[in-house]
Design a protein around this motif. Structure first.
Motif, PDB file in Angstrom:
ATOM      1  N   GLN A   2     100.279   3.903  43.551  1.00  0.00           N
ATOM      2  CA  GLN A   2     101.140   4.410  42.482  1.00  0.00           C
ATOM      3  C   GLN A   2     101.419   5.900  42.711  1.00  0.00           C
ATOM      4  O   GLN A   2     100.585   6.581  43.270  1.00  0.00           O
ATOM      5  N   PRO A   3     102.537   6.399  42.264  1.00  0.00           N
ATOM      6  CA  PRO A   3     103.568   5.657  41.553  1.00  0.00           C
ATOM      7  C   PRO A   3     104.373   4.774  42.509  1.00  0.00           C
ATOM      8  O   PRO A   3     104.747   5.195  43.601  1.00  0.00           O
ATOM      9  N   ARG A   4     104.596   3.573  42.052  1.00  0.00           N
ATOM     10  CA  ARG A   4     105.327   2.581  42.833  1.00  0.00           C
ATOM     11  C   ARG A   4     106.720   3.082  43.200  1.00  0.00           C
ATOM     12  O   ARG A   4     107.248   2.744  44.261  1.00  0.00           O
ATOM     13  N   SER A   5     107.308   3.895  42.346  1.00  0.00           N
ATOM     14  CA  SER A   5     108.664   4.389  42.623  1.00  0.00           C
ATOM     15  C   SER A   5     108.721   5.178  43.931  1.00  0.00           C
ATOM     16  O   SER A   5     109.728   5.114  44.645  1.00  0.00           O
ATOM     17  N   LEU A   6     107.657   5.891  44.271  1.00  0.00           N
ATOM     18  CA  LEU A   6     107.640   6.622  45.541  1.00  0.00           C
ATOM     19  C   LEU A   6     107.606   5.654  46.723  1.00  0.00           C
ATOM     20  O   LEU A   6     108.311   5.852  47.718  1.00  0.00           O
ATOM     21  N   VAL A   7     106.786   4.617  46.612  1.00  0.00           N
ATOM     22  CA  VAL A   7     106.697   3.625  47.689  1.00  0.00           C
ATOM     23  C   VAL A   7     108.026   2.883  47.814  1.00  0.00           C
ATOM     24  O   VAL A   7     108.514   2.633  48.923  1.00  0.00           O
ATOM     25  N   GLU A   8     108.641   2.557  46.682  1.00  0.00           N
ATOM     26  CA  GLU A   8     109.932   1.873  46.716  1.00  0.00           C
ATOM     27  C   GLU A   8     110.991   2.740  47.383  1.00  0.00           C
ATOM     28  O   GLU A   8     111.760   2.264  48.218  1.00  0.00           O
ATOM     29  N   THR A   9     111.023   4.018  47.042  1.00  0.00           N
ATOM     30  CA  THR A   9     111.975   4.923  47.685  1.00  0.00           C
ATOM     31  C   THR A   9     111.715   4.975  49.179  1.00  0.00           C
ATOM     32  O   THR A   9     112.646   4.924  49.991  1.00  0.00           O
ATOM     33  N   GLY A  10     110.434   5.060  49.559  1.00  0.00           N
ATOM     34  CA  GLY A  10     110.085   5.058  50.980  1.00  0.00           C
ATOM     35  C   GLY A  10     110.530   3.784  51.683  1.00  0.00           C
ATOM     36  O   GLY A  10     111.040   3.829  52.806  1.00  0.00           O
TER      37      GLY A  10
ATOM     38  N   PRO B 149     105.987   5.194  59.740  1.00  0.00           N
ATOM     39  CA  PRO B 149     105.124   6.338  59.463  1.00  0.00           C
ATOM     40  C   PRO B 149     104.272   6.216  58.203  1.00  0.00           C
ATOM     41  O   PRO B 149     103.514   7.128  57.889  1.00  0.00           O
ATOM     42  N   SER B 150     104.348   5.095  57.480  1.00  0.00           N
ATOM     43  CA  SER B 150     103.646   4.983  56.203  1.00  0.00           C
ATOM     44  C   SER B 150     102.944   3.644  56.047  1.00  0.00           C
ATOM     45  O   SER B 150     103.580   2.585  56.125  1.00  0.00           O
ATOM     46  N   ARG B 151     101.655   3.698  55.775  1.00  0.00           N
ATOM     47  CA  ARG B 151     100.893   2.469  55.513  1.00  0.00           C
ATOM     48  C   ARG B 151     101.353   1.817  54.205  1.00  0.00           C
ATOM     49  O   ARG B 151     101.498   0.598  54.123  1.00  0.00           O
ATOM     50  N   ALA B 152     101.594   2.627  53.179  1.00  0.00           N
ATOM     51  CA  ALA B 152     102.030   2.084  51.888  1.00  0.00           C
ATOM     52  C   ALA B 152     103.391   1.397  52.014  1.00  0.00           C
ATOM     53  O   ALA B 152     103.586   0.291  51.493  1.00  0.00           O
TER      54      ALA B 152
ATOM     55  N   GLN C  49     115.666  14.226  50.518  1.00  0.00           N
ATOM     56  CA  GLN C  49     114.378  14.441  51.168  1.00  0.00           C
ATOM     57  C   GLN C  49     113.770  13.091  51.559  1.00  0.00           C
ATOM     58  O   GLN C  49     113.809  12.147  50.786  1.00  0.00           O
ATOM     59  N   CYS C  50     113.198  13.036  52.740  1.00  0.00           N
ATOM     60  CA  CYS C  50     112.572  11.806  53.202  1.00  0.00           C
ATOM     61  C   CYS C  50     111.118  11.770  52.757  1.00  0.00           C
ATOM     62  O   CYS C  50     110.361  12.720  52.981  1.00  0.00           O
ATOM     63  N   LEU C  51     110.727  10.671  52.136  1.00  0.00           N
ATOM     64  CA  LEU C  51     109.349  10.488  51.692  1.00  0.00           C
ATOM     65  C   LEU C  51     108.471   9.860  52.757  1.00  0.00           C
ATOM     66  O   LEU C  51     107.243   9.889  52.654  1.00  0.00           O
ATOM     67  N   LEU C  52     109.068   9.273  53.775  1.00  0.00           N
ATOM     68  CA  LEU C  52     108.305   8.499  54.746  1.00  0.00           C
ATOM     69  C   LEU C  52     107.188   9.284  55.433  1.00  0.00           C
ATOM     70  O   LEU C  52     106.158   8.733  55.768  1.00  0.00           O
ATOM     71  N   TRP C  53     107.403  10.571  55.643  1.00  0.00           N
ATOM     72  CA  TRP C  53     106.451  11.354  56.442  1.00  0.00           C
ATOM     73  C   TRP C  53     105.130  11.573  55.719  1.00  0.00           C
ATOM     74  O   TRP C  53     104.094  11.667  56.359  1.00  0.00           O
TER      75      TRP C  53
END
Length: 177
Positions: free
Chosen positions: A35-43, A64-67, A133-137
């Motif tokens: 959580q927050p799930r919204s960050l993972v969803e955006t990623g 680049p992201s386990r989540a 902005q990219c959240l993946l990193w």
């Protein structure tokens, strides 16, 4: 990781529209507790957009992201929805080929993970909207993944600088950045 070995006709505007329209059912999140799930969803949506240039150019990119990877696994298990999304977005099925499960010969074409992650940064430069902005990193760190994958922001900046120094970044080739 996209596993195409030849160039495809993938329109990035079509990928953007398909990603924006993609409904993510609760099943996607069964093994993705962060959580927050919204960050993972955006990623996840950013990852699926990055797959467009990779599919078009027949180059594997690195996750680049386990989540985000867990959320992608959840989406893949929604087979009918995922298949329909892939056909709409990419015109073909986007296979998931983990490093130790790729078909013979793919790893030699794909290159080591650091090269795949470099291509992910380049793919992002091709799909990012102005100011986005990219959240993946670093999404794993932001959502509290115990053993985050990520990509050092200094390495992302280095790759982005190389891309920016090219005269026509929208025609970037994978080898030039």
């Amino acid at each position: 990781m996209p596993s195409l070995l030849r160039r495809r006709r993938v329109r990035l505007d079509r990928v953007d529209a398909a990603v924006a329209d993609l409904e993510l059912p609760p099943a996607v999140w069964k093994t993705c507790p962060w959580q927050p799930r919204s960050l993972v969803e955006t990623g996840l949506r950013q990852w699926l957009r990055c797959c467009g240039p990779a599919m078009r150019d027949g180059k594997a990119i690195g996750m680049p992201s386990r989540a985000v990877d867990e959320a992608w696994h959840g989406l893949i298990l929604c087979t009918a929805r995922y298949s329909e999304f892939c056909m709409t977005a990419y015109g073909t099925f986007l296979h998931h080929n983990p490093v130790d499960g790729a078909p013979e010969g793919l790893l030699a074409v794909s290159g080591p993970m650091d090269e795949q992650l470099r291509r992910t940064v380049i793919a992002w430069s091709l799909v990012a909207k102005p100011g986005e902005q990219c959240l993946l990193w670093d999404v794993d760190t932001k959502v509290g993944v115990e053993h985050p994958w990520g990509l050092p922001l200094s390495r992302v900046a280095e790759i982005q600088a190389a891309v920016a120094n090219l005269s026509e970044p929208r025609t970037t080739t994978w080898a030039s950045a």
